[in-house]
Each structure stands twice: as structure tokens, then as C-alpha cells.
Design a protein around this motif. Structure first.
Motif, PDB file in Angstrom:
ATOM      1  N   GLY A  81       0.772   2.126  -5.886  1.00  0.00           N
ATOM      2  CA  GLY A  81       1.891   3.053  -5.679  1.00  0.00           C
ATOM      3  C   GLY A  81       2.302   3.680  -6.998  1.00  0.00           C
ATOM      4  N   SER A  82       3.567   4.075  -7.061  1.00  0.00           N
ATOM      5  CA  SER A  82       4.032   4.826  -8.234  1.00  0.00           C
ATOM      6  C   SER A  82       4.319   3.892  -9.411  1.00  0.00           C
ATOM      7  CB  SER A  82       5.299   5.597  -7.861  1.00  0.00           C
ATOM      8  OG  SER A  82       6.288   4.667  -7.455  1.00  0.00           O
TER       9      SER A  82
ATOM     10  N   GLN B  16      11.440  -5.348  -0.739  1.00  0.00           N
ATOM     11  CA  GLN B  16      12.141  -6.153  -1.739  1.00  0.00           C
ATOM     12  C   GLN B  16      12.391  -7.564  -1.224  1.00  0.00           C
ATOM     13  OE1 GLN B  16      15.295  -3.605  -3.241  1.00  0.00           O
ATOM     14  NE2 GLN B  16      13.818  -2.547  -4.533  1.00  0.00           N
TER      15      GLN B  16
ATOM     16  N   CYS C 167      -4.350   9.878  -6.076  1.00  0.00           N
ATOM     17  CA  CYS C 167      -3.912   9.289  -7.350  1.00  0.00           C
ATOM     18  C   CYS C 167      -4.783   9.749  -8.510  1.00  0.00           C
ATOM     19  CB  CYS C 167      -3.906   7.771  -7.266  1.00  0.00           C
ATOM     20  SG  CYS C 167      -5.507   7.106  -6.805  1.00  0.00           S
TER      21      CYS C 167
ATOM     22  N   ALA D  99       0.827  -1.224   0.000  1.00  0.00           N
ATOM     23  CA  ALA D  99       0.000   0.000   0.000  1.00  0.00           C
ATOM     24  C   ALA D  99       0.859   1.271   0.000  1.00  0.00           C
ATOM     25  CB  ALA D  99      -0.914  -0.016   1.224  1.00  0.00           C
TER      26      ALA D  99
ATOM     27  N   LEU E  29      -6.385   2.320   1.203  1.00  0.00           N
ATOM     28  CA  LEU E  29      -5.667   1.581   0.167  1.00  0.00           C
ATOM     29  C   LEU E  29      -4.921   0.368   0.715  1.00  0.00           C
ATOM     30  CD1 LEU E  29      -4.492   4.600  -1.984  1.00  0.00           C
ATOM     31  CD2 LEU E  29      -6.386   3.038  -2.431  1.00  0.00           C
TER      32      LEU E  29
ATOM     33  N   TRP F 119       1.047   5.746   0.800  1.00  0.00           N
ATOM     34  CA  TRP F 119       0.827   6.563   1.994  1.00  0.00           C
ATOM     35  C   TRP F 119      -0.323   7.547   1.880  1.00  0.00           C
ATOM     36  CZ3 TRP F 119       1.028  11.501   0.394  1.00  0.00           C
ATOM     37  CH2 TRP F 119       1.845  11.797  -0.701  1.00  0.00           C
ATOM     38  N   ASN F 120      -0.836   7.786   0.650  1.00  0.00           N
ATOM     39  CA  ASN F 120      -1.744   8.953   0.513  1.00  0.00           C
ATOM     40  C   ASN F 120      -3.157   8.698   1.037  1.00  0.00           C
ATOM     41  OD1 ASN F 120      -2.044   7.262  -1.741  1.00  0.00           O
ATOM     42  ND2 ASN F 120      -2.777   8.937  -3.009  1.00  0.00           N
TER      43      ASN F 120
ATOM     44  N   GLU G 163       3.911  13.649 -12.244  1.00  0.00           N
ATOM     45  CA  GLU G 163       2.603  13.638 -11.578  1.00  0.00           C
ATOM     46  C   GLU G 163       2.730  14.652 -10.442  1.00  0.00           C
ATOM     47  OE1 GLU G 163       1.796   9.875  -9.700  1.00  0.00           O
ATOM     48  OE2 GLU G 163      -0.229  10.451  -9.135  1.00  0.00           O
TER      49      GLU G 163
ATOM     50  N   GLU H  26      -1.920  -0.828  -9.337  1.00  0.00           N
ATOM     51  CA  GLU H  26      -2.745   0.386  -9.247  1.00  0.00           C
ATOM     52  C   GLU H  26      -1.765   1.556  -9.157  1.00  0.00           C
ATOM     53  OE1 GLU H  26      -6.135   0.742  -9.110  1.00  0.00           O
ATOM     54  OE2 GLU H  26      -6.605  -1.390  -9.239  1.00  0.00           O
ATOM     55  N   LEU H  27      -1.549   2.231 -10.287  1.00  0.00           N
ATOM     56  CA  LEU H  27      -0.473   3.227 -10.351  1.00  0.00           C
ATOM     57  C   LEU H  27      -1.033   4.647 -10.479  1.00  0.00           C
ATOM     58  CD1 LEU H  27       1.791   1.122 -12.762  1.00  0.00           C
ATOM     59  CD2 LEU H  27       1.693   1.046 -10.262  1.00  0.00           C
ATOM     60  N   GLY H  28      -0.161   5.569 -10.819  1.00  0.00           N
ATOM     61  CA  GLY H  28      -0.590   6.973 -10.846  1.00  0.00           C
ATOM     62  C   GLY H  28      -0.507   7.562 -12.234  1.00  0.00           C
TER      63      GLY H  28
ATOM     64  N   GLU I  12       5.563   2.915   4.793  1.00  0.00           N
ATOM     65  CA  GLU I  12       6.366   3.352   5.950  1.00  0.00           C
ATOM     66  C   GLU I  12       6.334   4.874   6.091  1.00  0.00           C
ATOM     67  OE1 GLU I  12       7.351   2.528   3.035  1.00  0.00           O
ATOM     68  OE2 GLU I  12       9.031   3.783   2.391  1.00  0.00           O
TER      69      GLU I  12
ATOM     70  N   LYS J 180       1.706  -5.059   3.442  1.00  0.00           N
ATOM     71  CA  LYS J 180       2.854  -4.172   3.650  1.00  0.00           C
ATOM     72  C   LYS J 180       2.357  -2.733   3.503  1.00  0.00           C
ATOM     73  CE  LYS J 180       5.909  -1.985   2.507  1.00  0.00           C
ATOM     74  NZ  LYS J 180       6.152  -0.622   2.957  1.00  0.00           N
TER      75      LYS J 180
HETATM   76  P1  NAD Z   1       5.612   4.263  -3.892  1.00  0.00           P
HETATM   77  O1  NAD Z   1       5.584   3.523  -5.183  1.00  0.00           O
HETATM   78  O2  NAD Z   1       6.795   5.069  -3.570  1.00  0.00           O
HETATM   79  O3  NAD Z   1       5.407   3.258  -2.649  1.00  0.00           O
HETATM   80  C1  NAD Z   1       4.380   2.302  -2.604  1.00  0.00           C
HETATM   81  C2  NAD Z   1       4.833   1.122  -1.760  1.00  0.00           C
HETATM   82  O4  NAD Z   1       5.986   0.537  -2.345  1.00  0.00           O
HETATM   83  C3  NAD Z   1       5.188   1.477  -0.324  1.00  0.00           C
HETATM   84  O5  NAD Z   1       4.621   0.509   0.538  1.00  0.00           O
HETATM   85  C4  NAD Z   1       6.702   1.430  -0.315  1.00  0.00           C
HETATM   86  O6  NAD Z   1       7.228   0.972   0.916  1.00  0.00           O
HETATM   87  C5  NAD Z   1       7.040   0.440  -1.402  1.00  0.00           C
HETATM   88  N1  NAD Z   1       8.293   0.765  -2.102  1.00  0.00           N
HETATM   89  C6  NAD Z   1       8.809   2.008  -2.316  1.00  0.00           C
HETATM   90  N2  NAD Z   1       9.963   1.925  -3.020  1.00  0.00           N
HETATM   91  C7  NAD Z   1      10.164   0.609  -3.250  1.00  0.00           C
HETATM   92  C8  NAD Z   1      11.182  -0.122  -3.944  1.00  0.00           C
HETATM   93  N3  NAD Z   1      12.227   0.491  -4.521  1.00  0.00           N
HETATM   94  N4  NAD Z   1      11.081  -1.469  -3.967  1.00  0.00           N
HETATM   95  C9  NAD Z   1      10.029  -2.098  -3.402  1.00  0.00           C
HETATM   96  N5  NAD Z   1       9.056  -1.448  -2.744  1.00  0.00           N
HETATM   97  C10 NAD Z   1       9.105  -0.121  -2.668  1.00  0.00           C
HETATM   98  O7  NAD Z   1       4.273   5.138  -3.886  1.00  0.00           O
HETATM   99  P2  NAD Z   1       3.810   6.189  -2.808  1.00  0.00           P
HETATM  100  O8  NAD Z   1       4.737   7.349  -2.858  1.00  0.00           O
HETATM  101  O9  NAD Z   1       3.552   5.525  -1.526  1.00  0.00           O
HETATM  102  O10 NAD Z   1       2.389   6.622  -3.403  1.00  0.00           O
HETATM  103  C11 NAD Z   1       2.241   7.596  -4.367  1.00  0.00           C
HETATM  104  C12 NAD Z   1       2.031   7.005  -5.738  1.00  0.00           C
HETATM  105  O11 NAD Z   1       1.012   6.021  -5.701  1.00  0.00           O
HETATM  106  C13 NAD Z   1       1.535   8.043  -6.728  1.00  0.00           C
HETATM  107  O12 NAD Z   1       2.152   7.819  -7.972  1.00  0.00           O
HETATM  108  C14 NAD Z   1       0.042   7.761  -6.829  1.00  0.00           C
HETATM  109  O13 NAD Z   1      -0.572   8.173  -8.017  1.00  0.00           O
HETATM  110  C15 NAD Z   1       0.028   6.280  -6.687  1.00  0.00           C
HETATM  111  N6  NAD Z   1      -1.268   5.841  -6.192  1.00  0.00           N
HETATM  112  C16 NAD Z   1      -2.075   5.111  -6.996  1.00  0.00           C
HETATM  113  C17 NAD Z   1      -3.330   4.739  -6.549  1.00  0.00           C
HETATM  114  C18 NAD Z   1      -4.271   3.940  -7.398  1.00  0.00           C
HETATM  115  O14 NAD Z   1      -5.269   3.466  -6.853  1.00  0.00           O
HETATM  116  N7  NAD Z   1      -4.041   3.769  -8.679  1.00  0.00           N
HETATM  117  C19 NAD Z   1      -3.749   5.103  -5.278  1.00  0.00           C
HETATM  118  C20 NAD Z   1      -2.879   5.851  -4.477  1.00  0.00           C
HETATM  119  C21 NAD Z   1      -1.638   6.214  -4.944  1.00  0.00           C
END
Ligand code: NAD
Length: 463
Positions: free
Chosen positions: A186-187, A172, A242, A110, A118, A112-113, A332, A208-210, A139, A136
Motif C-alpha cells: 500500500g501507500s 487497525q 505502483c 492488500a 496483490l 486496491w489497484n 505519486e 511493499e510501498l509506492g 475495501e 485483509k
Molecule cells: P493504502 O495504503 O491506502 O491501503 C492499503 C491497505 O491498508 C488497504 O487494505 C487499506 O484498507 C489499509 N489501510 C488504509 N488506511 C489505513 C490506516 N490508516 N490504518 C490501517 N490500515 C489502513 O493504499 P492503496 O490506496 O490501497 O494503494 C495505493 C498505494 O499502494 C500506492 O502508493 C501504490 O504505489 C502502493 N502500491 C504498492 C505496490 C507494491 O508492490 N510496492 C503495489 C500496489 C500498490
């Protein structure tokens, strides 16, 4: 190791009975009900979320997912007959079924937003489908991570559910394990890392990305209402959504009036000084604050523009005359800044969108049906919402997910159940054929058998 013991519990079949799934879903509901204050306080601590926003955009969505799953579990989990669906005589005496089976042990990662919604909404689908789950949380939303890790294990069965906390390294490590399904929010950048790791084990994924979700403003819309709905969608959670409208493509003649309207509604919602509003959020970390405040100088500030590093506050801001090649139109934004991009025609808006990565959501403000059809047919996005922003994702009879760079797969309501289920085709073959002297499929073949085969297959020209 925790993963192995969760996996072993799954293999014992603990998670499969419907009664067990119901108990776990009810336990999750009780966890939220018993501890709503803790969850709301954590959301306040991490993101300065108001109670209203916490209820509307986090808790109510999870409750809705749980009650939808509880109400429909028996129909979702039942085998679906496909017998009638097939027009050919070939299967007339057989029973054709689709039997949903859980994938096994699934990993939910999941962001953080919306750290509660989520993390928990995907889990509802995973449990409803009969899986064991490793969660997970992010953090970065520290208070929510703490509350999720402390409370969930008290309510959910620790044999089949666990929370793993940590950042990149811990995630990882988890990704090295052979999960049966990975659900990642996430991203796009980290989505690629997750998909690569999943490929090692041929583990299926939902991503589910952005991305940059555009809003298009046509001159046929109610501009006052459009400004209100766009401002709400953009500035909820201080833009850290997102599906927030990332930028607006607006007919240039509308810009002065739209700017006036949006200034008015921002003031109505958050007062003359949004920093004092209890309903306006903060940027999650200093790094994100630095990144977003850097965008403030990349165009002409039409409204807002104030930033306070100590509080990680960025004022709701409207930017015009964006500089050529500026990051604010590459990244973004994920913050409370709305760039206005002037267009002279709707065709120009379509070209602008299709030349860029496919967005998670596309918002269109218009009253003309031909304009709605145009964008439906000529653009691609995870979802499309006409005459509003954000709100579609709370309707769980519609799937929610991205396409292309904004993700793959979808969830919510029954779509979550399907996402976490393998729909296994099961054919119950009749045993009567040979007894009826129907041995035509076995050699030796002859013309009569061939003709019979063509008839039951409804071969072209032989029906
Ligand atoms: P992120 O990708 O940085 O982190 C998401 C998760 O991945 C966290 O739990 C983090 O601990 C883990 N993570 C981070 N770096 C990692 C790596 N190198 N290897 C393995 N795991 C890793 O995303 P974020 O900053 O938490 O959230 C923001 C992004 O999420 C934005 O791009 C947003 O658009 C997207 N988002 C999408 C949705 C959706 O439903 N499509 C919803 C919310 C947020």
C-alpha cells in the motif's frame, strides 16, 4: 475471535506438512480456475480492466506463483547444508544446516489497484512456507473484496485461513493482534502506521510501498520503441500501478519527437477517443479522480487532458512545462498523466533522482552500456529495468520490492518463500571430540592449547 482460532490451528501444526501446503496451493489454483469469470468481472467492475489486462497483470501472475511454488516446494523446504561453506577447521566434524520454518500466523494487507494479484501472490508464499494466513483485502476495490471474501473460504481450509473485510478501523484492530509476520502492500503513509503497530509486538514486516518511479530517456535509445513501451507502462490500469513510470526525465532536444511518437502510440492502442476503448481503465474512486484531474492544470497539456467525472475517466495525458513546486511532481501521480521533465545531461537526471526519495522502480531507455552502468552505480531504487517498463515484476526469479521510502523486503518465487520463512540455523555438534581427547577448549589453559586454538581458527599468521 477468528484470529485466536487461526492461531490455535497453527499451533497444532496443521499447516506444516508439505502435503497440506500442496493441497492448499492447489485449492487456491482451483478457486481461480473455477471462478475466473467472477474474478474478471469484479476487476471490470472496480477498474474497467480488460480481459487481457486481467489475465496479464493479475491472474497469470498468481498462477505462475502457484505453479512455481508447487514445482519447487520440496527443494525450498529442505534443509540447506552450510557445512562446506565454512573454511575453518573448527566445524569440520559438525553438520551445519539452515532449516526453513514458518513464522506462524501472518497478516497480509492488500491495496486496491491490483486487488486480486496483490492479495493472492503474497498468500502463495505464506502458504508454501507453512504459515496460517489472515488476508485483509482493500475495501476500495469493492467487487474484488466481495469475490475474495466469498470464494476463498470455500476452497481454503477455514481453520488456517480467513479473510477479514473492512477499512481503516478494522485493519487497525487487526494490527493490535500479535501476528508473527505482517506483509503490507500500500501507500508509504499507511506503511508507517503498519510498521509502528508491528513494532509494539516486535513483529517483522515486509512493506511493499509506492513512490515516484522515474523513466530516463537517453538520445541513444530507439525513441519509437521507447514511446510505445512507456505509454503501455503508464496507461495500463489507467496509470494506477505502483511501478508505473511516474514522470520522464528526457533530454530537451528529444521532447518534440518523443511527444509525436507517444501521441501516435496512444492513438494506436486506444483509438482517437480512449473513453470509447474497451481496453482503457477508469479511476477507482471520485476522490482519486478529483486529485488526479487537479494535476491537469499544473503544466502545459501536450496531449490529452480531457476528464469526465461521471465516468471517472481521465484521458491519457502528456504534460510539459510543469509549474514550479506543482503537486504533480511532489505526489505519486497514480493516474494516466506523464510529466516530461527536460534535462540537458544524464548527470542532471542522476542528481534529480538521488535528491528525492528512493523509487520503487527506475526505467532507463538507452543503448549505451556506459549509460546503463552509470545509472546502476549512481542511483538507488527497488529495481531497475532497462529499455522497458513494468514487465520485470512478472519475472519471478527476480525479487520484487522497494528500498528506502518505497519499502523493505521483497517477494515473488523463492523470495516469497524466504520472506515468509525464518531460516533457522541448526548445528548438529559432533559428540566425538572428548572421546578423541580433544579437550583443549576447557580450562586450565596453557600455551599449547592457545596455539592449537589459533591453528584451528586459521588465526592470521598461524595457518
Ligand atoms: P493504502 O495504503 O491506502 O491501503 C492499503 C491497505 O491498508 C488497504 O487494505 C487499506 O484498507 C489499509 N489501510 C488504509 N488506511 C489505513 C490506516 N490508516 N490504518 C490501517 N490500515 C489502513 O493504499 P492503496 O490506496 O490501497 O494503494 C495505493 C498505494 O499502494 C500506492 O502508493 C501504490 O504505489 C502502493 N502500491 C504498492 C505496490 C507494491 O508492490 N510496492 C503495489 C500496489 C500498490
Amino acid at each position: 475471535m477468528l484470529f485466536r482460532s487461526i492461531k490455535a490451528s497453527y499451533r497444532k501444526g496443521i499447516t506444516k506438512p508439505i502435503k497440506y501446503r500442496e493441497e492448499q496451493l492447489k485449492a487456491l489454483q482451483t478457486c481461480l480456475l473455477d471462478n475466473e469469470i467472477e474474478f474478471r468481472n469484479a476487476l471490470r467492475e472496480d477498474l474497467h480492466k480488460s480481459e487481457f489486462e486481467s489475465v496479464l497483470t493479475e491472474l497469470s501472475l498468481v498462477y505462475d506463483e502457484i505453479s512455481t511454488a508447487l514445482d519447487n516446494l520440496s527443494s525450498w523446504t529442505s534443509s540447506k547444508s552450510q557445512s562446506k561453506a565454512h573454511p575453518k577447521y573448527m566445524w569440520a566434524l559438525d553438520s551445519l544446516q539452515l532449516v526453513p520454518e514458518p513464522y506462524g500466523t501472518v497478516l497480509v494487507i492488500a491495496p486496491w489497484n491490483y486487488p486480486v494479484q496483490l492479495a493472492l501472490s503474497p498468500i502463495v508464499g505464506a502458504i508454501a512456507a507453512g504459515n496460517a494466513v489472515v488476508l485483509k483485502p482493500s475495501e476500495i476495490s469493492k467487487a474484488c473484496e466481495r469475490v475474495l471474501a466469498a470464494l476463498l473460504p470455500k476452497y481454503l481450509d477455514e481453520d488456517t485461513f480467513c479473510v477479514v473485510t473492512g477499512a481503516k478501523e478494522e485493519t487497525q484492530k487487526l494490527l493490535e493482534q500479535k501476528f508473527d509476520y505482517i506483509f503490507f502492500t500500500g501507500s508509504t503513509k499507511v506503511g508507517k502506521i503498519v510498521m509502528k503497530a508491528a513494532a509494539e509486538h516486535l513483529t517483522p514486516v515486509t512493506l511493499e510501498l509506492g513512490g515516484k518511479s522515474p523513466v530516463i530517456i537517453d538520445d541513444s535509445c530507439d525513441l519509437e520503441q521507447a514511446a510505445q513501451r512507456i505509454a503501455w507502462g503508464k496507461f495500463t490500469n489507467a496509470g494506477q500501478t505502483c511501478v508505473a513510470p511516474d514522470y520522464a526525465l528526457i533530454l530537451s532536444s528529444l521532447i518534440p519527437r518523443f511527444t509525436e511518437e507517444i501521441k501516435k502510440v496512444i492513438t494506436e492502442m486506444f483509438g482517437e477517443d480512449p473513453q470509447q476503448s474497451k481496453d482503457y481503465g477508469r479511476i477507482i474512486t471520485q476522490d482519486h479522480f478529483e486529485r488526479i484531474s487537479g494535476y491537469l492544470s499544473q503544466g502545459e497539456v501536450l496531449y490529452g487532458g480531457h476528464a469526465d467525472s461521471e465516468e471517472r475517466y481521465i484521458q491519457p495525458t502528456i504534460l510539459g512545462s510543469i509549474k514550479q513546486g506543482a503537486d504533480v511532481m511532489q505526489d505519486e501521480i497514480f493516474g494516466p498523466i506523464l510529466p516530461l521533465i527536460p534535462i540537458e545531461s544524464l548527470d542532471e537526471a542522476v542528481s534529480f533522482i538521488v535528491e528525492r526519495p528512493k523509487p520503487l522502480a527506475l526505467y532507463l531507455f538507452t543503448s549505451k552500456s556506459e549509460v546503463k552502468k552509470k545509472f546502476e552505480l549512481e542511483t538507488s531504487s527497488g529495481s531497475m529495468l532497462i529499455n522497458d517498463t513494468l514487465i520485470h515484476l512478472s519475472c519471478n526469479t527476480l525479487p520484487f520490492g522497494g528500498v528506502g521510502d518505497s519499502g523493505m523486503g521483497a517477494y515473488h518465487g523463492e523470495y516469497s518463500f524466504k520472506t515468509f520463512s525464518h531460516m533457522k540455523p541448526v548445528m548438529h555438534k559432533t559428540t566425538k571430540l572428548e572421546k578423541l581427547n580433544e579437550k583443549f577448549r576447557y580450562p586450565p589453559y596453557d600455551e599449547k592449547k592457545l596455539s592449537h586454538l589459533q591453528t584451528i581458527l586459521r588465526y592470521p599468521g598461524k595457518q
